[in-house]
Design a protein around this motif. Structure first.
Motif, short mmCIF file in Angstrom:
data_model
loop_
_atom_site.label_atom_id
_atom_site.label_comp_id
_atom_site.label_asym_id
_atom_site.label_seq_id
_atom_site.Cartn_x
_atom_site.Cartn_y
_atom_site.Cartn_z
N GLY A 203 0.78 -1.23 0.00
CA GLY A 203 0.00 0.00 0.00
C GLY A 203 0.81 1.27 0.00
O GLY A 203 0.56 2.20 -0.78
N ARG A 204 1.81 1.35 0.88
CA ARG A 204 2.62 2.57 0.96
C ARG A 204 3.39 2.82 -0.33
O ARG A 204 3.48 3.96 -0.80
CB ARG A 204 3.59 2.47 2.15
CG ARG A 204 4.43 3.71 2.36
CD ARG A 204 5.28 3.60 3.60
NE ARG A 204 4.44 3.50 4.80
CZ ARG A 204 4.93 3.38 6.04
NH1 ARG A 204 6.26 3.35 6.23
NH2 ARG A 204 4.13 3.30 7.07
N GLU A 205 3.94 1.77 -0.91
CA GLU A 205 4.68 1.91 -2.17
C GLU A 205 3.74 2.37 -3.29
O GLU A 205 4.10 3.23 -4.10
CB GLU A 205 5.33 0.59 -2.55
CG GLU A 205 6.08 0.63 -3.89
CD GLU A 205 6.78 -0.68 -4.22
OE1 GLU A 205 6.90 -1.00 -5.40
OE2 GLU A 205 7.22 -1.37 -3.26
N PRO A 219 -12.15 -2.00 -4.12
CA PRO A 219 -12.16 -0.96 -3.10
C PRO A 219 -10.76 -0.71 -2.53
O PRO A 219 -9.85 -1.52 -2.72
CB PRO A 219 -13.07 -1.55 -2.02
CG PRO A 219 -12.79 -3.02 -2.10
CD PRO A 219 -12.53 -3.32 -3.57
N THR A 220 -10.61 0.40 -1.86
CA THR A 220 -9.38 0.66 -1.10
C THR A 220 -9.65 0.64 0.41
O THR A 220 -8.80 0.20 1.18
CB THR A 220 -8.78 2.02 -1.48
OG1 THR A 220 -9.76 3.05 -1.25
CG2 THR A 220 -8.37 2.04 -2.94
N MET A 221 -10.84 1.08 0.81
CA MET A 221 -11.18 1.13 2.23
C MET A 221 -11.13 -0.27 2.84
O MET A 221 -11.78 -1.20 2.35
CB MET A 221 -12.57 1.74 2.43
CG MET A 221 -12.93 1.98 3.88
SD MET A 221 -14.53 2.82 4.08
CE MET A 221 -14.18 4.38 3.27
N ASP A 226 -2.50 -3.10 1.83
CA ASP A 226 -2.07 -3.89 0.69
C ASP A 226 -2.18 -3.16 -0.65
O ASP A 226 -1.37 -3.39 -1.54
CB ASP A 226 -2.88 -5.18 0.62
CG ASP A 226 -2.64 -6.09 1.81
OD1 ASP A 226 -1.51 -6.13 2.29
OD2 ASP A 226 -3.60 -6.75 2.26
N VAL A 227 -3.19 -2.29 -0.81
CA VAL A 227 -3.43 -1.67 -2.13
C VAL A 227 -3.32 -0.16 -2.11
O VAL A 227 -3.44 0.49 -3.15
CB VAL A 227 -4.81 -2.09 -2.69
CG1 VAL A 227 -4.93 -3.59 -2.77
CG2 VAL A 227 -5.96 -1.51 -1.86
N GLY A 228 -3.09 0.45 -0.94
CA GLY A 228 -3.02 1.90 -0.87
C GLY A 228 -4.41 2.52 -0.85
O GLY A 228 -5.43 1.83 -0.80
N SER A 229 -4.45 3.85 -0.90
CA SER A 229 -5.72 4.57 -0.81
C SER A 229 -5.94 5.54 -1.96
O SER A 229 -7.04 6.04 -2.15
CB SER A 229 -5.80 5.34 0.51
OG SER A 229 -4.70 6.25 0.62
N LYS A 230 -4.90 5.81 -2.75
CA LYS A 230 -5.00 6.81 -3.82
C LYS A 230 -5.63 6.21 -5.08
O LYS A 230 -5.30 5.08 -5.48
CB LYS A 230 -3.59 7.34 -4.15
CG LYS A 230 -3.57 8.41 -5.23
CD LYS A 230 -2.14 8.76 -5.61
CE LYS A 230 -1.37 9.35 -4.46
NZ LYS A 230 0.00 9.78 -4.87
N GLU A 342 7.01 6.64 -16.37
CA GLU A 342 7.32 5.28 -15.90
C GLU A 342 6.08 4.69 -15.24
O GLU A 342 5.36 5.39 -14.53
CB GLU A 342 8.49 5.30 -14.91
CG GLU A 342 8.92 3.90 -14.46
CD GLU A 342 10.13 3.93 -13.54
OE1 GLU A 342 11.27 4.01 -14.05
OE2 GLU A 342 9.93 3.88 -12.31
N VAL A 343 5.85 3.41 -15.48
CA VAL A 343 4.65 2.75 -14.97
C VAL A 343 5.05 1.49 -14.20
O VAL A 343 5.80 0.66 -14.70
CB VAL A 343 3.69 2.37 -16.12
CG1 VAL A 343 2.44 1.69 -15.57
CG2 VAL A 343 3.32 3.59 -16.95
N SER A 344 4.55 1.38 -12.98
CA SER A 344 4.72 0.17 -12.18
C SER A 344 3.39 -0.58 -12.17
O SER A 344 2.36 -0.01 -11.79
CB SER A 344 5.13 0.51 -10.75
OG SER A 344 6.40 1.16 -10.73
N VAL A 345 3.41 -1.83 -12.58
CA VAL A 345 2.20 -2.65 -12.66
C VAL A 345 2.29 -3.74 -11.60
O VAL A 345 3.27 -4.48 -11.55
CB VAL A 345 2.04 -3.28 -14.06
CG1 VAL A 345 0.71 -4.02 -14.16
CG2 VAL A 345 2.15 -2.22 -15.15
N TYR A 346 1.25 -3.84 -10.75
CA TYR A 346 1.29 -4.77 -9.63
C TYR A 346 0.33 -5.94 -9.84
O TYR A 346 -0.87 -5.76 -10.04
CB TYR A 346 0.94 -4.05 -8.33
CG TYR A 346 1.96 -3.00 -7.94
CD1 TYR A 346 3.09 -3.36 -7.20
CD2 TYR A 346 1.83 -1.68 -8.35
CE1 TYR A 346 4.05 -2.41 -6.85
CE2 TYR A 346 2.78 -0.72 -8.00
CZ TYR A 346 3.89 -1.10 -7.26
OH TYR A 346 4.84 -0.15 -6.93
#
Length: 413
Positions: A203-205, A219-221, A226-230, A342-346
């Motif tokens: 999440g933080r990354e 969802p993010t909530m 694990d997935v961040g909030s943005k 640059e794109v990071s894909v998770y």
């Protein structure tokens, strides 16, 4: 009367003893069958694995020696289950390693998934025009340049029929999607909804990126760790806007964020036919949302663009791929490559956390969610792996692919 009463009591006593004897026999049979029905559940197997295990166990039971004890048979069954689980884990790891190296083929998939893919290949409900010659293998830079040349984001702009006759040129956003952001993002994240994201602690990354793309009802909530909030933009399919259970008109997931919705037309992309008969009625909900929330950027992906991506995948794949539209994930990756440096894909290409859990936010298991059935997912993943700029350790541990934005790729004309 007394002799008659004695005979009646004796009859009732015999009947009661007979009933108790039958009841005990029934309960003994039931208790002996319980370990068999619970064995797969106790092992923590998925529904798919349970069915496979039950099928094989059922065949083995028919061969049970007449003189074998229950404890001996239970030991054999547990031994079989252990060997099965070990095989399943090793097979999954083998598939992952092949995918990480870009050498996965259909023949390496499970028989069930191969059968599903075969059914999809034989179906052509979108009337896709298959070409005889299929793609040659390009180098990483050649593939980057091919993607850059052919990725032209296109949305419904209201200038074509039947939309122009309905006044949609005034309904759609005046600013094209590509111009929605005034400056190019430096770093972007594409976060898939895969079950493997669960317990990833990413999440933080993810939130450290300038922009984050999410999909459908993810969802993010409650999952921020694990997935961040943005969320910067969300791609949704037409089921989200058409089906009441998704609560499109009221859910906070689809408010205060730019939206991009898609629905597959026929391969020939006849817009009038598409408007009259979409997979799901996205047009009514779209028009209502635009009238109620005209300030919210909301776009419909043009079906010609969707099928141009299918052509792109097929032209760069030696196998024949499913004649169905590409996934939202693949579309979103190319969109962010057009907008970001640059794109990071998770977890588009799964990490060692690979699981049959389809989505991190719901308990539904199916191996096809990872490697594809309807969408040509396996071929999309192999294509993205070929242009991955990150190292395999990042891929293994985080399911993270690092890609260059198209504007940073220098191609010879």
């Amino acid at each position: 009367m007394k002799p008659n009463r004695k005979w009646l009591l004796l009859f009732l006593l015999v009947w009661l003893l007979l009933f108790l004897s039958l009841l005990r026999h029934f309960l003994d049979l039931r208790s002996s069958s319980l370990p068999r029905s619970r064995s797969a559940a106790a092992a923590g197997l998925t529904r798919t694995e349970t069915r496979r295990l039950a099928s094989v166990q059922g065949r083995i039971r028919t061969l049970r020696p007449a003189g074998a004890s229950e404890s001996d048979w239970r030991r054999r069954r547990n031994d079989f289950r252990s060997r099965y689980e070990a095989y399943y884990r090793s097979r999954s790891l083998e598939i992952l390693q092949r995918l990480w190296s870009g050498n996965l083929t259909v023949g390496m998939l499970s028989p069930r998934l191969q059968k599903v893919l075969k059914v999809q290949l034989s179906s052509n409900r979108h009337q896709v025009v298959q070409r005889r010659s299929r793609g040659r293998r390009r180098s990483g830079l050649q593939l980057y340049c091919e993607l850059k040349r052919r990725t032209r984001i296109r949305t419904v702009d209201g200038t074509e029929e039947p939309f122009s006759g309905l006044g949609w040129d005034q309904l759609v956003p005046s600013l094209p999607l590509q111009e929605l952001w005034t400056s190019q993002y430096q770093s972007c994240a594409v976060v898939t909804s895969a079950g493997a994201v669960l317990n990833s602690s990413l999440g933080r990354e993810i939130d450290s990126h300038d922009a984050v793309l999410r999909f459908n009802a993810a969802p993010t909530m409650g999952f921020e760790r694990d997935v961040g909030s943005k969320t910067t933009i969300r791609i949704i399919n037409s089921q989200i806007v058409a089906r009441p259970q998704h609560e499109f008109s009221s859910s906070s997931l689809y408010q205060d964020v730019p939206l991009l919705v898609w629905d597959p037309a026929q391969y020939s992309a006849n817009l009038t036919e598409w408007f009259q008969k979409p997979d799901f009625d996205l047009f009514s909900a779209y028009a209502e949302r635009r009238r109620l929330r005209p300030q919210q950027p909301f776009y419909i992906l043009h079906p010609e663009f969707i099928w141009s991506l299918w052509d792109l995948i097929q032209d760069n794949t030696e196998d024949q791929i499913q004649p169905n539209p590409p996934s939202s994930g693949f579309t979103g990756i190319l969109l962010m490559m057009s907008l970001c440096r640059e794109v990071s894909v998770y977890e588009f290409i799964p990490s060692v956390r690979r699981t049959d859990l389809c989505h991190y936010y719901e308990r539904y298991h199916d191996a096809a969610c990872t490697l594809g059935a309807y969408h040509p997912l396996m071929y999309e993943k192999l294509l993205i792996q070929r242009i991955n700029q990150g190292d395999q350790d990042q891929l293994r541990r985080k399911g993270k692919v690092t890609l260059k934005g198209f504007r940073t790729v220098q191609c010879v004309s």
